[in-house]
Design a protein around this motif. Structure first.
Motif, mmCIF file in Angstrom:
data_model
loop_
_atom_site.group_PDB
_atom_site.id
_atom_site.type_symbol
_atom_site.label_atom_id
_atom_site.label_comp_id
_atom_site.label_asym_id
_atom_site.label_seq_id
_atom_site.Cartn_x
_atom_site.Cartn_y
_atom_site.Cartn_z
ATOM 1 N N ALA A 145 4.643 -47.112 -61.564
ATOM 2 C CA ALA A 145 4.556 -48.265 -62.647
ATOM 3 C C ALA A 145 5.360 -48.329 -64.015
ATOM 4 O O ALA A 145 6.201 -49.386 -64.407
ATOM 5 C CB ALA A 145 3.244 -48.559 -62.905
ATOM 6 N N LEU A 146 5.469 -47.367 -64.526
ATOM 7 C CA LEU A 146 5.974 -47.146 -65.726
ATOM 8 C C LEU A 146 7.584 -46.993 -65.643
ATOM 9 O O LEU A 146 8.502 -47.327 -66.335
ATOM 10 C CB LEU A 146 5.696 -45.940 -66.596
ATOM 11 C CG LEU A 146 4.206 -46.041 -66.998
ATOM 12 C CD1 LEU A 146 3.896 -44.830 -67.932
ATOM 13 C CD2 LEU A 146 3.879 -47.279 -68.126
ATOM 14 N N ALA A 147 8.175 -46.546 -64.231
ATOM 15 C CA ALA A 147 9.393 -46.423 -63.895
ATOM 16 C C ALA A 147 9.975 -47.616 -63.389
ATOM 17 O O ALA A 147 11.402 -47.901 -63.342
ATOM 18 C CB ALA A 147 9.739 -45.412 -62.986
ATOM 19 N N SER A 148 8.990 -48.764 -63.162
ATOM 20 C CA SER A 148 9.564 -49.952 -62.323
ATOM 21 C C SER A 148 10.230 -50.887 -63.356
ATOM 22 O O SER A 148 9.921 -50.719 -64.588
ATOM 23 C CB SER A 148 8.589 -50.611 -61.580
ATOM 24 O OG SER A 148 7.657 -51.023 -62.385
ATOM 25 N N PRO A 149 11.264 -51.673 -62.901
ATOM 26 C CA PRO A 149 11.782 -52.718 -63.611
ATOM 27 C C PRO A 149 11.023 -53.930 -63.925
ATOM 28 O O PRO A 149 10.093 -54.171 -63.228
ATOM 29 C CB PRO A 149 12.936 -53.365 -62.889
ATOM 30 C CG PRO A 149 12.622 -53.164 -61.557
ATOM 31 C CD PRO A 149 11.896 -51.716 -61.376
ATOM 32 N N ASN A 162 -1.561 -57.034 -60.172
ATOM 33 C CA ASN A 162 -2.425 -56.090 -59.758
ATOM 34 C C ASN A 162 -2.282 -54.520 -60.426
ATOM 35 O O ASN A 162 -3.191 -53.922 -60.868
ATOM 36 C CB ASN A 162 -2.391 -55.819 -57.957
ATOM 37 C CG ASN A 162 -3.155 -57.247 -57.528
ATOM 38 O OD1 ASN A 162 -4.054 -57.569 -58.082
ATOM 39 N ND2 ASN A 162 -2.499 -57.685 -56.615
ATOM 40 N N VAL A 163 -0.943 -54.183 -60.355
ATOM 41 C CA VAL A 163 -0.817 -52.934 -60.950
ATOM 42 C C VAL A 163 -1.302 -52.881 -62.269
ATOM 43 O O VAL A 163 -1.682 -51.673 -62.776
ATOM 44 C CB VAL A 163 0.434 -52.386 -60.642
ATOM 45 C CG1 VAL A 163 1.563 -53.090 -61.849
ATOM 46 C CG2 VAL A 163 0.778 -50.975 -60.750
ATOM 47 N N GLY A 164 -1.204 -53.808 -63.210
ATOM 48 C CA GLY A 164 -1.766 -53.712 -64.455
ATOM 49 C C GLY A 164 -3.257 -53.472 -64.589
ATOM 50 O O GLY A 164 -3.612 -52.696 -65.707
ATOM 51 N N TYR A 165 -3.979 -54.023 -63.579
ATOM 52 C CA TYR A 165 -5.437 -53.631 -63.502
ATOM 53 C C TYR A 165 -5.667 -52.147 -62.943
ATOM 54 O O TYR A 165 -6.709 -51.473 -63.399
ATOM 55 C CB TYR A 165 -6.203 -54.587 -62.892
ATOM 56 C CG TYR A 165 -6.691 -55.637 -63.895
ATOM 57 C CD1 TYR A 165 -7.940 -55.667 -64.269
ATOM 58 C CD2 TYR A 165 -5.651 -56.758 -64.341
ATOM 59 C CE1 TYR A 165 -8.240 -56.571 -65.064
ATOM 60 C CE2 TYR A 165 -5.984 -57.717 -65.169
ATOM 61 C CZ TYR A 165 -7.375 -57.578 -65.742
ATOM 62 O OH TYR A 165 -7.820 -58.536 -66.512
ATOM 63 N N SER A 166 -4.792 -51.402 -62.133
ATOM 64 C CA SER A 166 -4.836 -50.201 -61.960
ATOM 65 C C SER A 166 -4.609 -49.338 -62.933
ATOM 66 O O SER A 166 -5.097 -48.255 -63.028
ATOM 67 C CB SER A 166 -3.991 -50.037 -60.453
ATOM 68 O OG SER A 166 -4.477 -50.648 -59.537
ATOM 69 N N LEU A 167 -3.460 -49.754 -63.732
ATOM 70 C CA LEU A 167 -3.214 -49.118 -64.943
ATOM 71 C C LEU A 167 -4.506 -49.016 -65.669
ATOM 72 O O LEU A 167 -4.627 -47.972 -66.666
ATOM 73 C CB LEU A 167 -2.161 -49.527 -65.739
ATOM 74 C CG LEU A 167 -0.783 -49.257 -65.048
ATOM 75 C CD1 LEU A 167 0.238 -49.931 -65.830
ATOM 76 C CD2 LEU A 167 -0.523 -47.743 -65.217
ATOM 77 N N LEU A 168 -5.179 -50.084 -66.001
ATOM 78 C CA LEU A 168 -6.216 -49.877 -67.002
ATOM 79 C C LEU A 168 -7.502 -49.075 -66.207
ATOM 80 O O LEU A 168 -8.061 -48.517 -66.954
ATOM 81 C CB LEU A 168 -6.887 -51.744 -66.679
ATOM 82 C CG LEU A 168 -6.252 -52.603 -67.675
ATOM 83 C CD1 LEU A 168 -6.763 -54.067 -67.281
ATOM 84 C CD2 LEU A 168 -6.268 -52.217 -69.194
#
Length: 357
Positions: A145-149, A162-168
């Motif tokens: 997630a942190l490496a993606s554009p 969705n990935v924002g909530y997985s990071l949460l």
């Protein structure tokens, strides 16, 4: 995520004193073709006035859907993740204004300004990464997630993520020192009396978990039978979806949010604040894990739906009227005949009329 015409109508009809139980059942019998199973629950003034299933939760076993059938509630999961973040803020463990690097370690330069709040409101600019069932660990998900554009500059635009909530969910684990599910179980679900909500911790009775079916009616299995890790879904799904719950537990969650059982008034005010416009014309906003309609004919509305390739559901609350509606189905689509995501254009309006006829 939120449909103002539906909610305004629904809030109005629920104010009628007429019983709703038989009208709902009659409407569903008339409207639904053979196939889907599901559950509908309605609460008013703190009381569950209707909670019943329709159709079959498992066609092969001929198990009927019931009030206590457990379903994958899909993206409705996001409100639990958001509440967990608010709980940690109440505990003094984090702030929603914190940047990601505070909790997730080194962050690439272009993402250093992303905050917890931007994850909650889908304004981080992060892109979704892959299939829900890809066998991805927490740390791999975070790294990718942190490496993606980015899709957009952090804070600039709303892009459902969705990935924002997985990071949460990863932040919940890093900050609490507990697993994501166990933190929710101990700090949200248990105090609310929710015994049938979770990934793997609840002890569901045999046949309690609904089987899902694809558009051809092919059995896709129970949510827990999809590719999962031993402790729940892999990390492209964890925190943003995949939670199992029952209609009765969703009512208990509603009641906990009506009171201060889980979150303080201050925390709930932040949770439900209309922060980011989704539809400017309709004046619909996103809060933290909730769609928010600040004003309607019947007061404030908070809502979130969830859907995947098989199922669809919605959870809506009318705080000013003390009203809650939850419905869900285990087959949202049928090839060439109907599409229950059109539930908003066919089933939902009919259900509204049945509730108030």
């Amino acid at each position: 995520m939120i449909f103002p015409w539906f909610h305004a109508a629904l809030a109005g009809v629920l104010m009628s004193a007429a019983p709703v139980h038989h009208r709902i059942e009659s409407f569903l019998d008339r409207t639904l073709p053979p196939g889907p199973g599901g559950t509908v629950a309605v609460a008013r003034d703190g009381r569950l006035v209707h909670c019943a299933g329709f159709g079959l939760a498992d066609r092969e076993a001929r198990t009927p859907a019931r009030c206590d059938t457990a379903y994958d509630v899909m993206s409705i999961t996001k409100q639990f993740t958001a509440a967990a973040i608010m709980k940690l803020q109440m505990m003094g463990r984090l702030r929603t204004t914190d940047r990601l690097g505070v909790h997730l370690g080194p962050v690439p330069a272009g993402k250093r300004l992303i905050t917890v709040r931007q994850l909650l409101t889908h304004t981080s600019g992060l892109r979704d990464l892959g299939d829900d069932y890809a066998p991805v660990s927490r740390d791999t998900m975070v790294r990718r997630a942190l490496a993606s554009p980015l899709r957009s500059r952090p804070g600039a635009e709303f892009h459902y993520s969705n990935v924002g909530y997985s990071l949460l969910a990863a932040i919940v684990e890093r900050v609490s020192g507990s697993s994501y599910e166990r933190f929710l179980a101990e700090h949200l679900f248990a105090p609310a009396g929710m015994t049938g909500t979770g990934y793997v911790l609840p002890r569901w009775a045999p046949g309690q978990v609904a089987i899902e079916y694809d558009k051809r009616g092919k059995r896709r299995g129970a949510p827990t039978e999809h590719p999962w890790a031993a402790d729940g879904p892999y990390w492209y799904l964890r925190g943003n979806g995949g939670m199992l719950s029952t209609a009765r537990d969703m009512y208990r969650w509603h009641r906990a949010l009506e009171a201060d059982t889980i979150l303080s008034r201050r925390a709930k005010a932040e949770l439900f604040a209309p922060r980011v416009p989704i539809d400017r014309k309709a004046k619909v906003y996103y809060g933290y894990g909730w769609g928010v309609l600040p004003r309607s004919e019947h007061g404030r509305v908070t809502e979130h739906d969830g859907g995947n390739d098989w199922s669809f559901g919605e959870f809506a609350r009318f705080p000013d009227k003390g009203v809650m509606v939850f419905w869900i189905t285990n087959q949202a689509y049928r090839e060439g005949k109907w599409n229950l995501e059109d539930i908003n254009g066919e089933l939902t309006p009919g259900l509204v009329q049945a509730l108030g006829a």
